[in-house]
Write a protein that holds these residues in place. Structure first.
Motif, PDB file in Angstrom:
ATOM      1  N   ARG A 197       0.817  -1.209   0.000  1.00  0.00           N
ATOM      2  CA  ARG A 197       0.000   0.000   0.000  1.00  0.00           C
ATOM      3  C   ARG A 197       0.856   1.267   0.000  1.00  0.00           C
ATOM      4  NH1 ARG A 197      -5.298  -0.886   0.964  1.00  0.00           N
ATOM      5  NH2 ARG A 197      -5.873  -2.995   1.631  1.00  0.00           N
ATOM      6  N   THR A 198       1.982   1.209   0.692  1.00  0.00           N
ATOM      7  CA  THR A 198       2.839   2.389   0.809  1.00  0.00           C
ATOM      8  C   THR A 198       3.526   2.756  -0.501  1.00  0.00           C
ATOM      9  OG1 THR A 198       4.681   0.974   1.517  1.00  0.00           O
ATOM     10  CG2 THR A 198       3.300   1.963   3.245  1.00  0.00           C
ATOM     11  N   GLN A 199       3.460   1.868  -1.484  1.00  0.00           N
ATOM     12  CA  GLN A 199       4.183   2.099  -2.738  1.00  0.00           C
ATOM     13  C   GLN A 199       3.280   2.529  -3.894  1.00  0.00           C
ATOM     14  OE1 GLN A 199       7.582   2.067  -2.853  1.00  0.00           O
ATOM     15  NE2 GLN A 199       7.252   1.870  -0.647  1.00  0.00           N
ATOM     16  N   ALA A 200       2.021   2.781  -3.614  1.00  0.00           N
ATOM     17  CA  ALA A 200       1.084   3.128  -4.689  1.00  0.00           C
ATOM     18  C   ALA A 200       1.522   4.379  -5.445  1.00  0.00           C
ATOM     19  CB  ALA A 200      -0.321   3.309  -4.121  1.00  0.00           C
ATOM     20  N   ALA A 201       1.967   5.397  -4.720  1.00  0.00           N
ATOM     21  CA  ALA A 201       2.386   6.633  -5.381  1.00  0.00           C
ATOM     22  C   ALA A 201       3.630   6.402  -6.241  1.00  0.00           C
ATOM     23  CB  ALA A 201       2.657   7.724  -4.345  1.00  0.00           C
ATOM     24  N   ASN A 202       4.587   5.631  -5.725  1.00  0.00           N
ATOM     25  CA  ASN A 202       5.794   5.332  -6.496  1.00  0.00           C
ATOM     26  C   ASN A 202       5.463   4.553  -7.765  1.00  0.00           C
ATOM     27  OD1 ASN A 202       7.593   6.595  -4.776  1.00  0.00           O
ATOM     28  ND2 ASN A 202       7.965   4.754  -3.554  1.00  0.00           N
ATOM     29  N   ASN A 203       4.505   3.635  -7.661  1.00  0.00           N
ATOM     30  CA  ASN A 203       4.078   2.901  -8.850  1.00  0.00           C
ATOM     31  C   ASN A 203       3.545   3.852  -9.916  1.00  0.00           C
ATOM     32  OD1 ASN A 203       4.648   0.350  -7.734  1.00  0.00           O
ATOM     33  ND2 ASN A 203       2.598   0.151  -6.873  1.00  0.00           N
ATOM     34  N   GLY A 204       2.701   4.788  -9.483  1.00  0.00           N
ATOM     35  CA  GLY A 204       2.115   5.736 -10.427  1.00  0.00           C
ATOM     36  C   GLY A 204       3.157   6.608 -11.100  1.00  0.00           C
ATOM     37  N   LEU A 205       4.098   7.116 -10.302  1.00  0.00           N
ATOM     38  CA  LEU A 205       5.152   7.969 -10.868  1.00  0.00           C
ATOM     39  C   LEU A 205       6.026   7.193 -11.842  1.00  0.00           C
ATOM     40  CD1 LEU A 205       6.230   9.946  -7.666  1.00  0.00           C
ATOM     41  CD2 LEU A 205       5.012  10.856  -9.659  1.00  0.00           C
ATOM     42  N   SER A 206       6.325   5.947 -11.503  1.00  0.00           N
ATOM     43  CA  SER A 206       7.173   5.146 -12.373  1.00  0.00           C
ATOM     44  C   SER A 206       6.455   4.800 -13.673  1.00  0.00           C
ATOM     45  CB  SER A 206       7.600   3.864 -11.646  1.00  0.00           C
ATOM     46  OG  SER A 206       8.487   3.108 -12.441  1.00  0.00           O
ATOM     47  N   PHE A 207       5.146   4.551 -13.588  1.00  0.00           N
ATOM     48  CA  PHE A 207       4.401   4.245 -14.807  1.00  0.00           C
ATOM     49  C   PHE A 207       4.352   5.468 -15.717  1.00  0.00           C
ATOM     50  CE2 PHE A 207       0.788   3.226 -17.498  1.00  0.00           C
ATOM     51  CZ  PHE A 207       1.013   1.889 -17.769  1.00  0.00           C
ATOM     52  N   GLU A 208       4.170   6.639 -15.128  1.00  0.00           N
ATOM     53  CA  GLU A 208       4.208   7.873 -15.923  1.00  0.00           C
ATOM     54  C   GLU A 208       5.575   8.052 -16.570  1.00  0.00           C
ATOM     55  OE1 GLU A 208       3.124  11.132 -13.432  1.00  0.00           O
ATOM     56  OE2 GLU A 208       1.071  10.411 -13.110  1.00  0.00           O
ATOM     57  N   ASN A 209       6.621   7.705 -15.825  1.00  0.00           N
ATOM     58  CA  ASN A 209       7.974   7.795 -16.358  1.00  0.00           C
ATOM     59  C   ASN A 209       8.162   6.838 -17.533  1.00  0.00           C
ATOM     60  OD1 ASN A 209      10.997   6.437 -15.930  1.00  0.00           O
ATOM     61  ND2 ASN A 209      10.993   8.677 -15.888  1.00  0.00           N
ATOM     62  N   LEU A 210       7.584   5.653 -17.434  1.00  0.00           N
ATOM     63  CA  LEU A 210       7.647   4.697 -18.539  1.00  0.00           C
ATOM     64  C   LEU A 210       6.990   5.285 -19.788  1.00  0.00           C
ATOM     65  CD1 LEU A 210       7.961   1.960 -19.956  1.00  0.00           C
ATOM     66  CD2 LEU A 210       5.900   1.187 -18.749  1.00  0.00           C
ATOM     67  N   ALA A 211       5.807   5.837 -19.637  1.00  0.00           N
ATOM     68  CA  ALA A 211       5.110   6.420 -20.786  1.00  0.00           C
ATOM     69  C   ALA A 211       5.904   7.575 -21.381  1.00  0.00           C
ATOM     70  CB  ALA A 211       3.718   6.887 -20.364  1.00  0.00           C
ATOM     71  N   ASP A 212       6.457   8.444 -20.523  1.00  0.00           N
ATOM     72  CA  ASP A 212       7.250   9.583 -21.004  1.00  0.00           C
ATOM     73  C   ASP A 212       8.500   9.120 -21.738  1.00  0.00           C
ATOM     74  OD1 ASP A 212       5.406  11.297 -19.895  1.00  0.00           O
ATOM     75  OD2 ASP A 212       6.604  11.732 -18.096  1.00  0.00           O
ATOM     76  N   ASN A 213       9.201   8.164 -21.157  1.00  0.00           N
ATOM     77  CA  ASN A 213      10.446   7.698 -21.770  1.00  0.00           C
ATOM     78  C   ASN A 213      10.189   6.915 -23.057  1.00  0.00           C
ATOM     79  OD1 ASN A 213      12.206   8.896 -20.008  1.00  0.00           O
ATOM     80  ND2 ASN A 213      12.468   7.105 -18.703  1.00  0.00           N
ATOM     81  N   ALA A 214       9.076   6.202 -23.102  1.00  0.00           N
ATOM     82  CA  ALA A 214       8.731   5.512 -24.342  1.00  0.00           C
ATOM     83  C   ALA A 214       8.592   6.516 -25.484  1.00  0.00           C
ATOM     84  CB  ALA A 214       7.441   4.715 -24.163  1.00  0.00           C
ATOM     85  N   ALA A 215       7.928   7.633 -25.209  1.00  0.00           N
ATOM     86  CA  ALA A 215       7.775   8.666 -26.234  1.00  0.00           C
ATOM     87  C   ALA A 215       9.129   9.262 -26.614  1.00  0.00           C
ATOM     88  CB  ALA A 215       6.835   9.759 -25.730  1.00  0.00           C
ATOM     89  N   ARG A 216       9.988   9.440 -25.626  1.00  0.00           N
ATOM     90  CA  ARG A 216      11.298  10.053 -25.894  1.00  0.00           C
ATOM     91  C   ARG A 216      12.199   9.166 -26.752  1.00  0.00           C
ATOM     92  NH1 ARG A 216      10.771  11.837 -20.202  1.00  0.00           N
ATOM     93  NH2 ARG A 216      10.410  14.094 -20.240  1.00  0.00           N
ATOM     94  N   VAL A 217      12.032   7.859 -26.650  1.00  0.00           N
ATOM     95  CA  VAL A 217      12.885   6.962 -27.444  1.00  0.00           C
ATOM     96  C   VAL A 217      12.165   6.453 -28.691  1.00  0.00           C
ATOM     97  CG1 VAL A 217      14.223   6.268 -25.435  1.00  0.00           C
ATOM     98  CG2 VAL A 217      12.255   4.873 -26.131  1.00  0.00           C
ATOM     99  N   GLY A 218      11.011   7.043 -28.992  1.00  0.00           N
ATOM    100  CA  GLY A 218      10.341   6.747 -30.248  1.00  0.00           C
ATOM    101  C   GLY A 218       9.450   5.526 -30.258  1.00  0.00           C
ATOM    102  N   LEU A 219       9.014   5.052 -29.079  1.00  0.00           N
ATOM    103  CA  LEU A 219       8.095   3.919 -29.019  1.00  0.00           C
ATOM    104  C   LEU A 219       6.652   4.431 -28.978  1.00  0.00           C
ATOM    105  CD1 LEU A 219       9.850   1.651 -26.342  1.00  0.00           C
ATOM    106  CD2 LEU A 219       9.958   1.424 -28.840  1.00  0.00           C
ATOM    107  N   ASP A 220       5.775   3.758 -29.682  1.00  0.00           N
ATOM    108  CA  ASP A 220       4.349   4.083 -29.653  1.00  0.00           C
ATOM    109  C   ASP A 220       3.748   3.412 -28.419  1.00  0.00           C
ATOM    110  OD1 ASP A 220       1.630   4.409 -29.995  1.00  0.00           O
ATOM    111  OD2 ASP A 220       1.639   3.881 -32.126  1.00  0.00           O
ATOM    112  N   PHE A 221       3.573   4.169 -27.350  1.00  0.00           N
ATOM    113  CA  PHE A 221       3.146   3.579 -26.080  1.00  0.00           C
ATOM    114  C   PHE A 221       1.766   2.932 -26.186  1.00  0.00           C
ATOM    115  CE2 PHE A 221       1.521   3.847 -21.659  1.00  0.00           C
ATOM    116  CZ  PHE A 221       2.505   3.076 -21.054  1.00  0.00           C
ATOM    117  N   ASP A 222       0.896   3.501 -27.013  1.00  0.00           N
ATOM    118  CA  ASP A 222      -0.457   2.967 -27.138  1.00  0.00           C
ATOM    119  C   ASP A 222      -0.470   1.600 -27.812  1.00  0.00           C
ATOM    120  OD1 ASP A 222      -1.621   5.157 -25.917  1.00  0.00           O
ATOM    121  OD2 ASP A 222      -1.843   6.254 -27.802  1.00  0.00           O
TER     122      ASP A 222
END
Length: 217
Positions: A107-132
């Motif tokens: 439960r204590t890691q829910a916020a970290n999970n969310g931030l990391s998932f957002e980071n994944l989506a952002d970095n996917a776009a930065r390296v040219g991956l179609d996240f969708d």
């Protein structure tokens, strides 16, 4: 992206385990490595970074050989979870064919999970991956610990998410192979037409995933 060597009759796919620090990315790969038959895997290699590490190994499942003789080879990587190593995360994520996002069920890691998932989506776009369109599986790890979100709570929080979800205890093994198999199920439709897996090589979606399960000890 996938590397196709027509002369060698080999298709190499890059799969990346992504997630927050200490969520169990490295443990997932180590446990998966332990589960596979010795002749089907390379040695685990580690790239040390300050306060973290990137782990990878080549997975050569001879069982995933198409009737045509085409060999499907996987390269598996984890990314460092520490924010300070975001440059390394982008480099490892680059040209990925599929991703497992390893979330921490506590439960204590829910916020970290969310931030990391957002980071994944952002970095996917930065390296040219179609996240969708990126084949992606979300694994909730550490199911063996106390004070974790229930499966019902996770389903409610992630309601509407298009990605398949799995539950695992990577330290002891449950869910590790199932997560990887689920990723293969998501990956197959993205590469089947491009490389004629069924049409030219006789490798169906069922055969693709079943061969991996047969490679486990």
């Amino acid at each position: 992206m996938a590397e196709f060597d027509e002369a060698a009759r080999r298709l190499t796919l890059k799969l990346v385990y992504y997630g927050p620090a200490a969520s169990g990315k490295t443990t997932n790969l180590m446990r998966l490595h332990d589960m596979l038959q010795p002749e089907l895997k390379g040695e685990i290699m580690t790239l040390e970074t300050q306060n973290d590490r990137t782990l990878f190994f080549d997975l050569l499942p001879l069982g995933i050989r198409a009737p045509s003789g085409l060999l499907v080879k996987f390269k598996l990587f984890t990314v460092p979870g520490q924010v300070a190593h975001d440059g390394t995360r982008k480099a490892v994520l680059s040209r990925a064919d599929g991703v497992v996002f390893v979330a921490d069920s506590q439960r204590t890691q829910a916020a970290n999970n969310g931030l990391s998932f957002e980071n994944l989506a952002d970095n996917a776009a930065r390296v040219g991956l179609d996240f969708d369109r990126l084949p992606l599986v979300v694994q909730f790890n550490k199911r063996d610990l106390a004070d974790i979100l229930s499966e019902a709570e996770i389903a409610e929080r992630w309601a509407g998410a298009p990605w398949p979800m799995t539950f695992a205890s990577a330290l002891t093994g449950p869910g590790v192979l199932e997560t990887f198999s689920t990723l293969l199920d998501a990956l197959y439709p993205r590469i089947a037409d491009s490389y004629g897996l069924e049409r030219e090589h006789g490798l169906s979606a069922a055969g693709f995933a079943a061969a991996l399960r047969g490679a486990a000890t």
